[in-house]
Design an enzyme around this catalytic site. Structure first.
Site, short mmCIF file in Angstrom:
data_model
loop_
_atom_site.label_atom_id
_atom_site.label_comp_id
_atom_site.label_asym_id
_atom_site.label_seq_id
_atom_site.Cartn_x
_atom_site.Cartn_y
_atom_site.Cartn_z
N SER A 1 15.45 16.95 43.90
CA SER A 1 16.73 16.27 44.07
C SER A 1 16.58 14.95 44.82
O SER A 1 15.92 14.03 44.36
CB SER A 1 17.72 17.21 44.77
OG SER A 1 19.02 16.71 44.75
N ASP B 1 21.46 10.52 42.58
CA ASP B 1 20.26 10.95 43.30
C ASP B 1 19.14 11.16 42.30
O ASP B 1 19.30 10.91 41.10
CB ASP B 1 20.54 12.20 44.14
CG ASP B 1 20.85 13.43 43.31
OD1 ASP B 1 21.21 13.28 42.12
OD2 ASP B 1 20.74 14.55 43.83
N ASP C 1 17.77 13.59 40.75
CA ASP C 1 17.90 14.45 39.56
C ASP C 1 19.25 14.34 38.88
O ASP C 1 19.52 15.04 37.91
CB ASP C 1 17.59 15.91 39.90
CG ASP C 1 18.67 16.58 40.72
OD1 ASP C 1 19.33 15.88 41.52
OD2 ASP C 1 18.85 17.81 40.60
N ASP D 1 22.44 15.04 39.75
CA ASP D 1 23.60 15.91 39.91
C ASP D 1 24.52 15.45 41.05
O ASP D 1 25.60 16.00 41.24
CB ASP D 1 23.20 17.37 40.08
CG ASP D 1 22.35 17.63 41.32
OD1 ASP D 1 22.02 16.68 42.04
OD2 ASP D 1 22.00 18.81 41.55
#
Length: 450
Positions: free
Chosen positions: A103, A242, A244, A246
Site C-alpha cells: 500500500s 497511494d 496500490d 485503494d
C-alpha cells in the site's frame, strides 16, 4: 485479529526478506491459499495482481508456484490497483484474488491482500484457515492435478472501462484541469486513461515507477508534492492515490488538503439531495467529530466502525448503507464498487461537484473540522491490558466527561505496531494538546508499572 500469527488489520505486511515477507513463506502461502480458498472445488482459479515495487516479481513467482502446487489455476494480471483485482476477481468469475502490495509503505516493504470470489476482503475465519494451512505440511497434488498459469493481457483495459462505467453516459470532465499523483504506483497506467478519456485536462506526476520510488515523497501520504504542482499549474484540483490505488486524497485549487472526511461530506450531501444515499454514512474511530456534527446538521445518520476498511464494509452491510470510509482516504461507494477504490471514489466526488455546480472549496463550506491530536505511546507488550488498567480507564472517563457534547477522547492499541494511540478532539487546540499529553503520560506510567 489479535490472535493471528501472520494477518494484521489489512492482510500480511512487513519488511522484504524478513519473515514472513520472504519467498519461502510466499510459496507456502500460495499453497495454503489454494487449499483454503478453493474449498471443495477441484481446480479453483486465483488471480494475482501487484503494485510496482521491485520485490513484486519475486513474490508473484513464489505465490504462483504454491498455488499451482495446490491444484489451483493462476491468472496473472501484472501491475494493477488493488480495487482492480477485486473487480476482475468478480468479472472473471475467479474463486479468489491476491494483491502483492504494501500500500502506502516504501519499497523496502511488501505484503499480501486477499479478495473473495465476491471481490471483498476475506472474513476473519477464512484468514484463520489460511494460517492453519501455512503451518501444515507442504503437499503437492499429483502432477495430473497441478494447476496452470497464464497472463490476462487485457486486464488494464477491462478495469479502465469498469471505472468509466461507474459514471453515467453523459458524465463529462471537459473543462476541468486536474493534476494526478499516482505515487509511482499501481495506478500509473490506468488513472491517466480514465480521467483523460472522460474529458479532463490531465497533468501527471508520480507516474514513472522504477521499482524503488513507490510512495517516495509522492502520493496520498505525501500531499505536499501534489499541492505544489496544483498551485504551479493553476489546476482546478489535484488527486493523489497511494501505491496500490485503494486510497485517495485531494487538493483544492487553493492548495488545501481534502481528506477522506471532506470527500465523504461532499458526497453525502449530494447523494442525499439526489436520493442516492441509503442508510447511514459509516466512518471510523478516527473520523473527525466536526464531520459527524456536519452530517447531523444535514440530517444524515452516522455510524463509527473500528479502524480498517473491512470494518467499515461490515457496518455498511449491517446497516444497509452505501457510503463510508476512513479519514486516510479509503472510501467505499458500495453501489459502484465492492471495495475501497481510489479512482472510483475520486470520480464520485467529481460527479457530486458537477451535480451541485460547485468546486471543492465551496462544496466543503458546511464542514468545520475540530482540531485533533493523536499521540503514539510505545508499549513493549500488553497494549490492551494497559488500556484496561483502572488508572487509565478512570482518566479516560474523566476526559470524556469534560468534553461531553463538544469533543471526543479515545484510546486504542495499534493494529500494526506496539503502540497505544491517544486521540483527543475539541474546538480549543491548546486544550486538545494538553489533554492528549496528559493521557499519554498516564498510559506511559501504567505501562511502566505493568
Amino acid at each position: 485479529m489479535s490472535e493471528r500469527k501472520y494477518f494484521g488489520t489489512d492482510g500480511i505486511r512487513g519488511r522484504v526478506g524478513e519473515w514472513p515477507i520472504t519467498a519461502e513463506f510466499m510459496l507456502r502461502l500460495g499453497r495454503a491459499a489454494g487449499v483454503a480458498l478453493g474449498g471443495a472445488k477441484e481446480r479453483p482459479t486465483v488471480l494475482i495482481g501487484k503494485d510496482t515495487r521491485i520485490s513484486g516479481y519475486m513474490f508473484e513467482s513464489a505465490l504462483e508456484a504454491g498455488l499451482v502446487a495446490s491444484g489451483a489455476d493462476v491468472r496473472l494480471l501484472g501491475p494493477m490497483p488493488t480495487p482492480a483485482v477485486a473487480f476482475l476477481t468478480r468479472s472473471l468469475r475467479a474463486d479468489a484474488g491476491i494483491v502483492i502490495s504494501a500500500s502506502h509503505n516504501p519499497h523496502q516493504d511488501n505484503g499480501i491482500k486477499f479478495f473473495s470470489a465476491a471481490g471483498e476482503k476475506l472474513e476473519d475465519a477464512v484468514e484463520a484457515a489460511i494460517e492453519r494451512e501455512v503451518d501444515a505440511d507442504f503437499v503437492t497434488v499429483p502432477s495430473e492435478r497441478l494447476g496452470k498459469a497464464r497472463r490476462i493481457n487485457d486486464a488494464e483495459a477491462r478495469y479502465v472501462e469498469f471505472c468509466k462505467s461507474t459514471m453515467s453516459r453523459d458524465f463529462s470532465l471537459h473543462g476541468l484541469r486536474i493534476v494526478l499523483d499516482c505515487a509511482h504506483g499501481a495506478t500509473y497506467q490506468v488513472a491517466p486513461k480514465v480521467f483523460t478519456e472522460l474529458g479532463a485536462d490531465v497533468h501527471l506526476t508520480g507516474a514513472q515507477p522504477d521499482g524503488f520510488n513507490i510512495n517516495a515523497g509522492v502520493g496520498s501520504t505525501h500531499p505536499d508534492a501534489l499541492r505544489k504542482t496544483v498551485l504551479e499549474q493553476g489546476a482546478d484540483l489535484g488527486i493523489a492515490f497511494d501505491g496500490d490505488g485503494d486510497r485517495v486524497q485531494m487538493i483544492d485549487h487553493d492548495g488545501v488538503l481534502v481528506d477522506g472526511d471532506d470527500m465523504l461530506y461532499v458526497m453525502a450531501r449530494a447523494w442525499q439531495r439526489s436520493g442516492r444515499l441509503r442508510g447511514p454514512v459509516v466512518g471510523t474511530l478516527m473520523s473527525n467529530y466536526g464531520f459527524e456534527q456536519a452530517l447531523g446538521t444535514l440530517g444524515v445518520a452516522f455510524v463509527r466502525a473500528h479502524v480498517g476498511d473491512r470494518y467499515v464494509l461490515q457496518q455498511l452491510k449491517a446497516n444497509g448503507g452505501v457510503l463510508g470510509g476512513e479519514t486516510s482516504g479509503h472510501i467505499l461507494c458500495l453501489d459502484r464498487a465492492s471495495t475501497g477504490d481510489g479512482i472510483v471514489a475520486a470520480l464520485c466526488v467529481l460527479e457530486a461537484l458537477r451535480a451541485e455546480g460547485k468546486d471543492l472549496v465551496a462544496a466543503r463550506a458546511g464542514l468545520h473540522k475540530l482540531p485533533q491530536v493523536m499521540l503514539n505511546v510505545p508499549v513493549a507488550h500488553g497494549a490492551r491490558e494497559v488500556l484496561e488498567t483502572k488508572v487509565v480507564q478512570e482518566a479516560v472517563a474523566a476526559a470524556k466527561k469534560r468534553l461531553d457534547g463538544r469533543g471526543r477522547v479515545f484510546l486504542r492499541p495499534s493494529g500494526t505496531e506496539p503502540l497505544v494511540r491517544v486521540t483527543v478532539e475539541a474546538a480549543d487546540a491548546d486544550e486538545v494538546q494538553g489533554m492528549a499529553q496528559e493521557l499519554a503520560d498516564i498510559v506511559k506510567s501504567a505501562h511502566s508499572r505493568s
